[in-house]
Design a protein around this motif. Sequence first.
Motif, PDB file in Angstrom:
ATOM      1  N   LEU A   1       0.867  -1.179   0.000  1.00  0.00           N
ATOM      2  CA  LEU A   1       0.000   0.000   0.000  1.00  0.00           C
ATOM      3  C   LEU A   1       0.902   1.226   0.000  1.00  0.00           C
ATOM      4  N   TYR A   2       0.626   2.137  -0.917  1.00  0.00           N
ATOM      5  CA  TYR A   2       1.441   3.340  -1.076  1.00  0.00           C
ATOM      6  C   TYR A   2       0.601   4.590  -0.825  1.00  0.00           C
ATOM      7  N   VAL A   3       1.294   5.675  -0.503  1.00  0.00           N
ATOM      8  CA  VAL A   3       0.671   6.985  -0.465  1.00  0.00           C
ATOM      9  C   VAL A   3       1.502   7.927  -1.320  1.00  0.00           C
ATOM     10  N   ALA A   4       0.833   8.966  -1.796  1.00  0.00           N
ATOM     11  CA  ALA A   4       1.518  10.087  -2.437  1.00  0.00           C
ATOM     12  C   ALA A   4       1.394  11.253  -1.474  1.00  0.00           C
ATOM     13  N   GLU A   5       2.517  11.895  -1.203  1.00  0.00           N
ATOM     14  CA  GLU A   5       2.553  13.049  -0.309  1.00  0.00           C
ATOM     15  C   GLU A   5       2.902  14.295  -1.099  1.00  0.00           C
ATOM     16  N   TYR A   6       2.276  15.377  -0.738  1.00  0.00           N
ATOM     17  CA  TYR A   6       2.632  16.686  -1.279  1.00  0.00           C
ATOM     18  C   TYR A   6       2.563  17.660  -0.113  1.00  0.00           C
ATOM     19  N   GLY A   7       3.627  18.378   0.119  1.00  0.00           N
ATOM     20  CA  GLY A   7       3.653  19.321   1.225  1.00  0.00           C
ATOM     21  C   GLY A   7       3.432  18.659   2.574  1.00  0.00           C
ATOM     22  N   GLY A   8       3.868  17.408   2.703  1.00  0.00           N
ATOM     23  CA  GLY A   8       3.728  16.696   3.959  1.00  0.00           C
ATOM     24  C   GLY A   8       2.354  16.109   4.205  1.00  0.00           C
ATOM     25  N   GLU A   9       1.438  16.250   3.249  1.00  0.00           N
ATOM     26  CA  GLU A   9       0.081  15.714   3.391  1.00  0.00           C
ATOM     27  C   GLU A   9      -0.140  14.556   2.428  1.00  0.00           C
TER      28      GLU A   9
END
Length: 156
Positions: A59-67
């Motif tokens: 399971l992956y997440v994409a983060e942008y600006g720490g979110e």
Amino acid sequence: MLESSDILVREARKDDLPALVALFAADALGGHGDTTEPAAFPDYARAFAVIEASPDQTLYVAEYGGEVVGTFQTMVTTSLTGRGSSAMIIEAVQTRADMRGQGIGAAMIEFAIAEAKGRGLRLVQLTSNALRKDAHRFYERLGFKPSHLGFKMALK
């Protein structure tokens, strides 16, 4: 459009669960019954533990600006077809509604494809809800070809 270098794709951590659940709960079209109700959280925690323990699922997440702004899951399957080759299945692709069209989905899918190539897999495949015409165009733009018709049977 965000710079791809500003988007971090990484394995999900247990502390990402509230953000992930919120992403799925906000998806009215998916119809999976996801909810941010606290009583449902143990179900998500159990599923996370199963995925985390599996050598064939990530399971992956994409983060942008720490979110957390996106997520997807991969599964590697091996079958006798294709001379016993392995393939990657990409599932549960979601980008936070207010961040769509910014390149997050492309960064996630390109990451998955690179992972599959790095593992020497035969192919990458995914399914998409038949109603998601924009998503279909998006996947085709990334090089996917519609090739099969999928069927589901709800058991619960």
